[in-house]
Design an enzyme around this catalytic site. Structure first.
Site: not given
Length: 489
Positions: A181, A257, A291, A393
């Protein structure tokens, strides 16, 4: 550059492209225009994909040797290479990233992922041990790799093809069948990949593609499916936690991750110009939507003011524009929704007392780009390490630069984070590089570089940044069940 994708992107299940009753819009973040419409997979479609993957394991795919599978993956890589420009156009349309980045990084790396993991799987060794037995005849123990089964793959929008193939390639190389997906924000290259898989003759059901969202859509349906044996996910930490809870009762394999609040540390003895260039890359590549980007920058006090001034000059000179513009450095964020999130942090930084060194707002172009999802690359100073803009973040083109005095101090400050994905150190002292790198609690430390990594090495984070390691043999370990066979001689 116009995308090569059709007006309607469909799901790919059991070797066939299939529509759906529900669709959603895929919007170009450069100017807010409609790229195409996308078929949203319902629960029945997801379950059909899982069932097709299960059947594929019992068919020709399950009977292939690892060398045959590797040859098939090289054929897939050839197929992407043959349609290279189409993939570039689709990636650029979905994400708004500069064309040269898509050409040099995203699509090239997608091809490399298939070739690398095909070769690693074909050449992988296993263990064998001879042992003594009481009767003196002995026994032989050896290990074999078996497929996990059906792997659910949920990929993010920031590096769509790169991170999708990073998971698909080793999963298939190890003999699994997959249901993938992609993000709803970046479905185009995944659909092109399904076309390449089809054209390469990958058996039915081996690769399945379902489009949709997370909650109450394809993502949730996939993680809740009883027929899934493992889930691999790249994305937000909160989503990773939700997925872990969904698969906990089945004790299913997971590889995550997740997010990062990565640091860059510049010591006074660093090559100054190289460090400035490196922090520019690590903070603003892909509009900060990587990231591994550095949102926390610590600079040793003797060079702090000079470093901030140099970064400001470089940021002010960044060219923000259309993806195909010559020399463009930065495109838009992925969506207006994500822009709203990033701008919320821009406002919060002011409330927390930040000094805005550069940026801090929205650029104005006087053309169609004003309907896009652009923000200014932004640099702050003056915030304490406890500020939300320093601990949370943001995932945008932004960094906070703070001074430090000693190595001991900065190591403690870098480690005082809920995240632990990556860190970049800049120093000319070899002993300091080795010493500090070992003490920093992250999955990956760079010294005098950034975003440089051999695909055979492990990748992953600690704390809220993830669970497990992928890359090289570490991917083979995750995507395989390693079984021991003991033969009495």
């Amino acid at each position: 550059m116009k995308p090569a994708s059709p007006a309607l992107l469909r799901n790919y299940v059991d070797g066939e492209f299939a529509g759906s009753a529900a669709t959603f819009d895929n919007i170009n973040p450069v100017d807010g225009s409609l790229i195409n419409r996308v078929c949203e997979a319902d629960r029945a479609t997801v379950e059909a994909a899982v069932a097709a993957a299960r059947r594929a394991l019992q068919g020709p795919w399950g009977a292939m040797s690892v060398q045959q599978r590797a040859a098939m993956l090289h054929k897939v890589a050839d197929g992407i290479a043959a349609r290279f420009d189409e993939f570039v156009a689709a990636e650029v349309a979905d994400t708004g990233r500069p064309v040269e980045q898509a050409r040099q990084l995203d699509i090239a790396r997608g091809i490399a992922n298939f070739r690398t993991f095909a070769d690693l799987a074909a050449g992988a060794n296993t263990d064998a041990f001879e042992m003594a037995t009481a009767d003196g005849a002995g026994a032989l123990n050896y290990t074999v790799r078996k497929p996990l089964g059906v792997v659910g793959i949920i990929a993010p929008w920031n590096l769509p093809l790169l991170l999708l193939t990073w998971k698909v390639a080793p999963a298939l190389a190890c003999g699994n069948a997959v249901v993938a997906k992609p993000s709803e924000e970046s479905p185009s290259t995944a659909t092109l990949l399904a076309e390449v898989m089809h054209g390469a003759g990958v058996p039915r059901g081996v690769f399945n593609l379902v489009h949709g969202f997370g909650a109450d859509s394809a993502g949730q349906f996939l993680t809740q499916s009883a027929g899934i044996d493992a889930i691999t996910f790249t994305g937000e930490s909160r989503t990773g936690s939700t997925i872990m809870k969904a698969v906990a009762d089945g004790v299913k394999e997971v590889s995550f991750e997740l997010g990062g609040k990565n640091a860059a540390v510049v010591f006074a003895d660093a090559d100054f110009d190289a460090a400035v260039a490196g922090v520019m890359r690590s903070s603003f590549t892909n509009s900060g939507q990587v990231c591994l980007c550095s949102e926390r920058v610590y600079v040793q006090r003797p060079i702090f003011e000079r470093f901030v001034a140099a970064i400001k000059a470089r940021v002010d000179a960044l060219k923000i524009g259309y993806p195909g513009d010559e020399g463009v450095d930065m495109g838009p964020l992925i969506s207006h929704g994500h822009r709203d999130k990033v701008l919320g942090y821009y406002r919060l930084a002011l409330q927390e007392g930040a000094t805005v060194v550069a940026g801090g707002g929205v650029p104005h172009f006087g053309d169609a780009r004003d309907r896009g999802a652009y923000v200014q690359p932004t640099v702050w100073t003056g915030l304490p390490d406890s500020a939300r803009c320093v601990t949370e973040e943001i995932f945008g083109p932004v960094c906070h630069i703070a001074p430090f005095d000693t190595e001991e101090e900065v190591v403690q400050r870098v480690n005082a984070s809920d995240y632990g994905l990556a860190c970049a150190l800049w120093t000319t002292s070899l002993s300091r590089a080795h010493r500090a790198a070992r003490r920093i609690h992250v999955g990956l430390v760079w010294v005098n570089t950034w975003y440089l990594r051999d695909l055979r090495t492990p990748f992953g984070g600690v704390k809220l940044s993830g669970l497990g390691r992928e890359g090289g043999r570490y991917s083979l370990d995750f995507y395989s069940d390693v079984a021991n066979i003991c033969i009495k001689l």
